[in-house]
Design a protein around this motif. Structure first.
Motif, PDB file in Angstrom:
ATOM      1  N   GLU A  79       0.811  -1.218   0.000  1.00 32.25           N
ATOM      2  CA  GLU A  79       0.000   0.000   0.000  1.00 32.25           C
ATOM      3  C   GLU A  79       0.850   1.276   0.000  1.00 32.25           C
ATOM      4  O   GLU A  79       0.419   2.299  -0.544  1.00 32.25           O
ATOM      5  CB  GLU A  79      -0.931   0.022   1.222  1.00 32.25           C
ATOM      6  N   THR A  80       2.026   1.220   0.629  1.00 37.72           N
ATOM      7  CA  THR A  80       2.828   2.439   0.780  1.00 37.72           C
ATOM      8  C   THR A  80       4.021   2.508  -0.166  1.00 37.72           C
ATOM      9  O   THR A  80       4.791   3.468  -0.106  1.00 37.72           O
ATOM     10  CB  THR A  80       3.357   2.550   2.229  1.00 37.72           C
ATOM     11  N   SER A  81       4.180   1.520  -1.025  1.00 39.10           N
ATOM     12  CA  SER A  81       5.347   1.457  -1.909  1.00 39.10           C
ATOM     13  C   SER A  81       5.522   2.748  -2.713  1.00 39.10           C
ATOM     14  O   SER A  81       4.589   3.230  -3.362  1.00 39.10           O
ATOM     15  CB  SER A  81       5.206   0.277  -2.883  1.00 39.10           C
ATOM     16  N   GLY A  82       6.726   3.310  -2.651  1.00 39.27           N
ATOM     17  CA  GLY A  82       7.037   4.527  -3.397  1.00 39.27           C
ATOM     18  C   GLY A  82       6.446   5.800  -2.825  1.00 39.27           C
ATOM     19  O   GLY A  82       6.541   6.860  -3.450  1.00 39.27           O
ATOM     20  N   ARG A  83       5.860   5.729  -1.633  1.00 35.72           N
ATOM     21  CA  ARG A  83       5.197   6.906  -1.050  1.00 35.72           C
ATOM     22  C   ARG A  83       5.685   7.160   0.380  1.00 35.72           C
ATOM     23  O   ARG A  83       4.909   7.456   1.277  1.00 35.72           O
ATOM     24  CB  ARG A  83       3.678   6.714  -1.079  1.00 35.72           C
ATOM     25  N   PHE A  84       6.978   7.051   0.565  1.00 38.78           N
ATOM     26  CA  PHE A  84       7.549   7.216   1.907  1.00 38.78           C
ATOM     27  C   PHE A  84       7.293   8.619   2.445  1.00 38.78           C
ATOM     28  O   PHE A  84       6.983   8.785   3.634  1.00 38.78           O
ATOM     29  CB  PHE A  84       9.051   6.930   1.879  1.00 38.78           C
ATOM     30  N   THR A  85       7.418   9.637   1.602  1.00 40.09           N
ATOM     31  CA  THR A  85       7.238  11.014   2.082  1.00 40.09           C
ATOM     32  C   THR A  85       5.798  11.270   2.526  1.00 40.09           C
ATOM     33  O   THR A  85       5.564  11.951   3.529  1.00 40.09           O
ATOM     34  CB  THR A  85       7.643  12.040   1.007  1.00 40.09           C
ATOM     35  N   ALA A  86       4.850  10.705   1.790  1.00 37.42           N
ATOM     36  CA  ALA A  86       3.446  10.848   2.190  1.00 37.42           C
ATOM     37  C   ALA A  86       3.198  10.132   3.517  1.00 37.42           C
ATOM     38  O   ALA A  86       2.486  10.641   4.388  1.00 37.42           O
ATOM     39  CB  ALA A  86       2.527  10.282   1.109  1.00 37.42           C
ATOM     40  N   LEU A  87       3.805   8.960   3.676  1.00 33.51           N
ATOM     41  CA  LEU A  87       3.664   8.220   4.925  1.00 33.51           C
ATOM     42  C   LEU A  87       4.334   8.959   6.079  1.00 33.51           C
ATOM     43  O   LEU A  87       3.817   8.974   7.201  1.00 33.51           O
ATOM     44  CB  LEU A  87       4.268   6.821   4.770  1.00 33.51           C
ATOM     45  N   PHE A  88       5.476   9.595   5.802  1.00 32.68           N
ATOM     46  CA  PHE A  88       6.154  10.366   6.841  1.00 32.68           C
ATOM     47  C   PHE A  88       5.261  11.497   7.329  1.00 32.68           C
ATOM     48  O   PHE A  88       5.161  11.758   8.531  1.00 32.68           O
ATOM     49  CB  PHE A  88       7.480  10.924   6.313  1.00 32.68           C
ATOM     50  N   ARG A  89       4.583  12.175   6.384  1.00 32.52           N
ATOM     51  CA  ARG A  89       3.673  13.253   6.783  1.00 32.52           C
ATOM     52  C   ARG A  89       2.552  12.711   7.654  1.00 32.52           C
ATOM     53  O   ARG A  89       2.210  13.299   8.696  1.00 32.52           O
ATOM     54  CB  ARG A  89       3.097  13.926   5.533  1.00 32.52           C
ATOM     55  N   VAL A  90       1.983  11.579   7.259  1.00 30.25           N
ATOM     56  CA  VAL A  90       0.891  10.979   8.025  1.00 30.25           C
ATOM     57  C   VAL A  90       1.357  10.615   9.436  1.00 30.25           C
ATOM     58  O   VAL A  90       0.670  10.894  10.424  1.00 30.25           O
ATOM     59  CB  VAL A  90       0.351   9.726   7.288  1.00 30.25           C
ATOM     60  N   THR A  91       2.530   9.991   9.544  1.00 34.74           N
ATOM     61  CA  THR A  91       3.019   9.590  10.867  1.00 34.74           C
ATOM     62  C   THR A  91       3.329  10.791  11.748  1.00 34.74           C
ATOM     63  O   THR A  91       3.151  10.730  12.973  1.00 34.74           O
ATOM     64  CB  THR A  91       4.277   8.703  10.747  1.00 34.74           C
ATOM     65  N   GLY A 311       7.464  16.970   7.801  1.00 36.05           N
ATOM     66  CA  GLY A 311       6.464  16.201   7.069  1.00 36.05           C
ATOM     67  C   GLY A 311       5.712  17.042   6.056  1.00 36.05           C
ATOM     68  O   GLY A 311       5.434  16.597   4.940  1.00 36.05           O
ATOM     69  N   LEU A 312       5.386  18.274   6.434  1.00 36.39           N
ATOM     70  CA  LEU A 312       4.693  19.174   5.513  1.00 36.39           C
ATOM     71  C   LEU A 312       5.618  19.677   4.408  1.00 36.39           C
ATOM     72  O   LEU A 312       5.191  19.886   3.271  1.00 36.39           O
ATOM     73  CB  LEU A 312       4.114  20.353   6.291  1.00 36.39           C
ATOM     74  N   LEU A 313       6.896  19.862   4.740  1.00 32.89           N
ATOM     75  CA  LEU A 313       7.845  20.384   3.751  1.00 32.89           C
ATOM     76  C   LEU A 313       8.180  19.364   2.674  1.00 32.89           C
ATOM     77  O   LEU A 313       8.246  19.689   1.490  1.00 32.89           O
ATOM     78  CB  LEU A 313       9.128  20.845   4.442  1.00 32.89           C
ATOM     79  N   ILE A 314       8.412  18.102   3.084  1.00 36.73           N
ATOM     80  CA  ILE A 314       8.845  17.102   2.110  1.00 36.73           C
ATOM     81  C   ILE A 314       7.693  16.465   1.357  1.00 36.73           C
ATOM     82  O   ILE A 314       7.901  15.756   0.388  1.00 36.73           O
ATOM     83  CB  ILE A 314       9.705  15.999   2.773  1.00 36.73           C
TER      84      ILE A 314
END
Length: 320
Positions: A79-91, A311-314
């Protein structure tokens, strides 16, 4: 009968009651510290420590947020493959809400955010969060057990109990399928889809479990050592008491009794942990410990704010 204006005002208060409660507690806490010690006295400890150690501690604490994100990234690889930055923002949003909201109510944001951003069902997200929180609590209690085992007059027996406790997650993982099958038998048919999603929220295999467990241990090891180092720099003695204070603060943060922003409960956890691990209890030492515990709490809050800003910046996309 209420007028539309009154009804609208009541609705606004209901919708924002947690935020208002948090803000009220923060203001009251800040006023109390100013009255009792003065913020200039509290912050003077940081002046004594110096800018270098402060920035190092903040960098290390912020680094643990990337490790936590990787743990979730590895937990949901498809589900999160290739979307580390989006996941970082969520966390980071989840972490900030957890820090600021009372009674662990911020935890509810995790499954909601994961469903919104990655289409992960609520039951699966909740199950994964439950497993990760159990691993977090276990890691902290195992760390505290080291101090108890060292201080025990029956060291061989104490270390045997500690080792058995350390391996509890392994036993739980081995028994997971039997526990799920038992739940499937005793729960009504309407609950079967929920049971299925809960099972999907568990680690997929032994290697996935081992990675999650290892990431948990490293994360808490770094965090506790950084906090213990910060307390020691602020003259909390002996060194083992600084370690106990770091554990006490973090244990207060993962337990259900958690004030808005950790105000009061986090410094109290640090103080209790330090005293349990041998901190001096004369008036001067207690004053130093109390002030250091407040500053250590400020360090946690600032690191959470830095993590959220990163998280918001990246990741530009906003979570709705």
């Amino acid at each position: 009968m209420k007028t539309p204006t009154v009804a609208s005002r009541d609705t606004w208060f209901i919708r924002n009651r947690m935020t208002l409660l948090t803000l009220g507690v923060v203001i009251a806490y800040a006023a109390f510290i100013e009255w009792f010690w003065g913020w200039s006295t509290i912050l003077s400890q940081w002046a004594q420590v110096g800018i270098g150690p402060i920035l190092t501690a903040l960098a290390l604490l912020t680094g643990t947020y990337f490790l936590r994100t990787w743990r979730i990234y590895d937990y949901f690889p498809r589900e999160t493959s290739g979307r580390f930055t989006a996941l970082f923002r969520v966390t980071q949003i989840h972490n900030l809400l957890n820090v600021m909201m009372p009674f662990r109510s911020g935890e509810t944001s995790f499954p909601l955010l994961m469903r919104s951003e990655f289409a992960i069902p609520l039951a699966r997200g909740t199950s994964a969060l439950f497993v990760m929180r159990l691993l977090d609590l276990h890691a902290l209690m195992a760390a505290a057990g080291i101090g108890l085992a060292v201080a025990s007059p029956h060291r061989l027996l104490a270390w045997a109990f500690w080792l058995a406790f350390l391996l509890l997650p392994v036993g739980a993982f081995v028994a997971r399928r039997a526990l799920v099958r038992f739940a499937a038998r005793v729960l009504p048919k309407k609950a079967q889809p929920v049971v299925h999603e809960i099972e999907r929220g568990l680690p997929a295999d032994a290697r996935a479990f081992a990675r999650a467990w290892f990431a948990t241990i490293v994360n808490w090891l770094v965090k506790v050592l950084v906090l213990a180092w910060a307390l020691r720099l602020m003259n909390v003695t002996p060194l083992v008491a600084s370690f106990g204070g770091a554990l006490g603060g973090e244990l207060s943060a993962v337990l259900p009794v958690h004030a808005p922003g950790g105000i009061g409960t986090y410094p109290a956890g640090i103080t209790a942990g330090a005293l349990a691990f041998g901190a001096l209890n004369d008036k001067a030492a207690l004053t130093t410990l109390a002030q250091a515990s407040i500053n250590c709490h400020l360090l946690i809050v600032v690191s959470a704010l830095i993590g959220s800003a990163l998280g918001l910046l990246i990741s530009k996309k906003r979570v709705i």
